[in-house]
Motif scaffolding. Structure first.
Motif, PDB file in Angstrom:
ATOM      1  N   CYS A  49      36.761 -16.122  -0.420  1.00 47.42           N
ATOM      2  CA  CYS A  49      37.303 -16.467   0.911  1.00 47.42           C
ATOM      3  C   CYS A  49      36.404 -16.823   1.900  1.00 47.42           C
ATOM      4  O   CYS A  49      36.491 -17.776   2.607  1.00 47.42           O
ATOM      5  CB  CYS A  49      38.443 -15.395   1.272  1.00 47.42           C
ATOM      6  N   ALA A  50      35.626 -15.587   1.992  1.00 46.46           N
ATOM      7  CA  ALA A  50      34.603 -15.899   3.220  1.00 46.46           C
ATOM      8  C   ALA A  50      33.557 -17.212   3.097  1.00 46.46           C
ATOM      9  O   ALA A  50      33.465 -17.832   3.921  1.00 46.46           O
ATOM     10  CB  ALA A  50      33.686 -14.821   3.261  1.00 46.46           C
ATOM     11  N   HIS A  51      33.231 -17.498   1.642  1.00 48.73           N
ATOM     12  CA  HIS A  51      32.499 -18.586   1.486  1.00 48.73           C
ATOM     13  C   HIS A  51      33.235 -19.723   1.605  1.00 48.73           C
ATOM     14  O   HIS A  51      32.706 -20.539   2.192  1.00 48.73           O
ATOM     15  CB  HIS A  51      32.107 -18.510  -0.013  1.00 48.73           C
TER      16      HIS A  51
ATOM     17  N   THR B  61      35.834 -20.449   3.943  1.00 48.68           N
ATOM     18  CA  THR B  61      36.120 -20.635   5.154  1.00 48.68           C
ATOM     19  C   THR B  61      34.625 -20.766   5.883  1.00 48.68           C
ATOM     20  O   THR B  61      34.862 -21.067   7.086  1.00 48.68           O
ATOM     21  CB  THR B  61      36.812 -19.296   5.756  1.00 48.68           C
ATOM     22  N   GLY B  62      33.537 -20.683   5.355  1.00 54.32           N
ATOM     23  CA  GLY B  62      32.396 -20.751   5.947  1.00 54.32           C
ATOM     24  C   GLY B  62      31.704 -19.746   6.853  1.00 54.32           C
ATOM     25  O   GLY B  62      30.742 -19.724   7.389  1.00 54.32           O
ATOM     26  N   ARG B  63      32.348 -18.549   6.660  1.00 54.93           N
ATOM     27  CA  ARG B  63      31.916 -17.359   7.415  1.00 54.93           C
ATOM     28  C   ARG B  63      30.866 -16.647   6.699  1.00 54.93           C
ATOM     29  O   ARG B  63      30.019 -16.236   7.654  1.00 54.93           O
ATOM     30  CB  ARG B  63      33.036 -16.324   7.429  1.00 54.93           C
ATOM     31  N   GLU B  64      30.889 -16.735   5.611  1.00 50.01           N
ATOM     32  CA  GLU B  64      29.574 -16.026   4.892  1.00 50.01           C
ATOM     33  C   GLU B  64      29.112 -16.606   3.434  1.00 50.01           C
ATOM     34  O   GLU B  64      30.043 -16.538   2.483  1.00 50.01           O
ATOM     35  CB  GLU B  64      29.781 -14.543   4.718  1.00 50.01           C
ATOM     36  N   ARG B  65      28.264 -17.494   3.488  1.00 45.64           N
ATOM     37  CA  ARG B  65      27.931 -18.343   2.312  1.00 45.64           C
ATOM     38  C   ARG B  65      27.429 -17.556   1.125  1.00 45.64           C
ATOM     39  O   ARG B  65      26.519 -16.523   1.163  1.00 45.64           O
ATOM     40  CB  ARG B  65      26.984 -19.397   2.745  1.00 45.64           C
TER      41      ARG B  65
END
Length: 358
Positions: free
Chosen positions: A13-15, A17-21
């Motif tokens: 999910c983080a990847h 949404t661009g929060r943590e690749r």
């Protein structure tokens, strides 16, 4: 190619949404290998059965092998995937997704290999079709893009076999439960094997069969007419001779799976280029424009339709098998010889109850 390996769903999910690749890694899935698969060259004789297997593989047709015990039906069926081309990337992903839902999962070594499922004849309708409170795919979905082998077909319950009818046409199965409904893909190729009678020896030259006409009719009656109509090729398989089984027999004429697979791939390529699907998947409305018959072939097909009292579905399947035979030979038009050979593979309908098959 590039792949992203996440350790948990939160990381995915983080990847997204661009929060943590997530760092990309090089990943090259293993290619399907045929080196450890049973080879068609190991089957002695049975030229007509091998030909039927090649036609079935080339057009995606369902096949039924009928014959006494020891005639090689299971041996032939187990080699079906060895003559089928490997899965495409999209097909492999679809297969992997289905097997991931199922509790068995998919092994890395099975990537791009066509599934081969062989449920026992005691399997229930739910085991074949899928089900459960939380619907899971059954054997027909686990065989998606591959082979579903049903040995001892007449030993399956009639109710179990009837669940095959709709997915054989549509390529999918819908499972409805009180809480939810799920649709799973089920584009499988059915390879079935059965004895011709309860004892298995009807029509054998040994004349050892003692089954009554009533017993034979009841045994074969387990395969309903609508299900039989959907099986494109039906072939009586005779036992191989003692000379063919001899260790001194010349086996140089036995074709390898590799040679047959190349012809199957070429025939499939022609079909996909012409219509974007295999011949077995053609709908009746498509057939007039995609199956071009010579005038003599039309006359033979119409005559056979009347004399053999084929249903509309069976008649259309004869035409589709004939189209596949023409594709194997790289012929643009379906000719008399293609129709004639296709009609030879309706033997379950032609087999008399009192005489041995010719």
């Amino acid at each position: 190619g590039e792949a992203f390996a996440a350790t948990d769903l939160l990381g995915v999910c983080a990847h997204l949404t661009g929060r943590e690749r997530i760092a990309a890694v090089d990943y090259h899935p293993p290619e399907a290998e045929f080196i450890d698969m049973p080879d068609l060259a190991e089957v002695r004789g049975q030229r007509q059965a091998k030909r039927a297997l090649e036609i079935a593989a080339s057009g995606g047709h369902h096949l039924m092998l009928i014959g006494p015990p020891g005639s090689g039906k299971s041996m032939l069926a187990s080699r079906t995937t060895s003559v089928l081309p490997q899965l495409t990337d999209d097909e492999a992903l679809n297969v992997a997704a289905i097997h991931t839902i199922h509790q068995d999962g998919l092994k890395r070594t099975e990537w791009k290999k066509r599934p081969f499922r062989s449920p026992h004849h005691t399997s229930s309708a739910v085991a074949l079709a899928g089900g459960g409170a939380l619907p899971r795919p059954g054997e027909i979905s686990l065989a998606h893009h591959g082979v579903l082998f049903l040995d001892e077909l007449a030993e399956f319950s009639r109710h179990t076999l009837e669940v095959l009818r709709e997915p054989m046409e549509s390529g999918e199965i819908t499972i409805s439960r009180a809480a939810r409904q799920a649709t799973f893909p089920a584009r499988f190729q059915l390879i079935a094997a059965m004895n011709p009678c309860p004892c298995g020896w009807w029509g054998d030259v040994s004349s050892r069969c003692r089954c009554t006409l009533e017993q034979v009719e009841k045994y074969r009656g387990k395969i309903s007419g609508p299900l039989l109509d959907r099986i494109d090729l039906q072939l009586y398989v005779r036992p191989v001779t003692r000379e063919q089984l001899s260790i001194t027999a010349d086996t140089r004429d036995e074709e390898s799976s590799d040679r047959v697979r190349k012809r199957v791939f070429a025939a499939r390529t022609r079909q996909l280029a012409r219509q974007g699907k295999l011949n077995a998947q053609l709908q009746p409305v498509e057939m007039d424009s995609l199956i071009s018959l010579s005038s003599s072939a039309i006359a033979l097909a119409d005559r056979a339709h009347e004399q053999m009292q084929l249903s509309a579905r069976a008649y259309h399947r004869v035409l589709k098998v004939a189209r596949t035979i023409a594709d194997i030979a790289n012929r643009e038009f379906v000719d008399v010889q293609d129709i004639s050979e296709a009609l030879q593979y309706r033997q379950m309908e032609r087999m008399a109850h009192v005489n041995a098959p010719k």
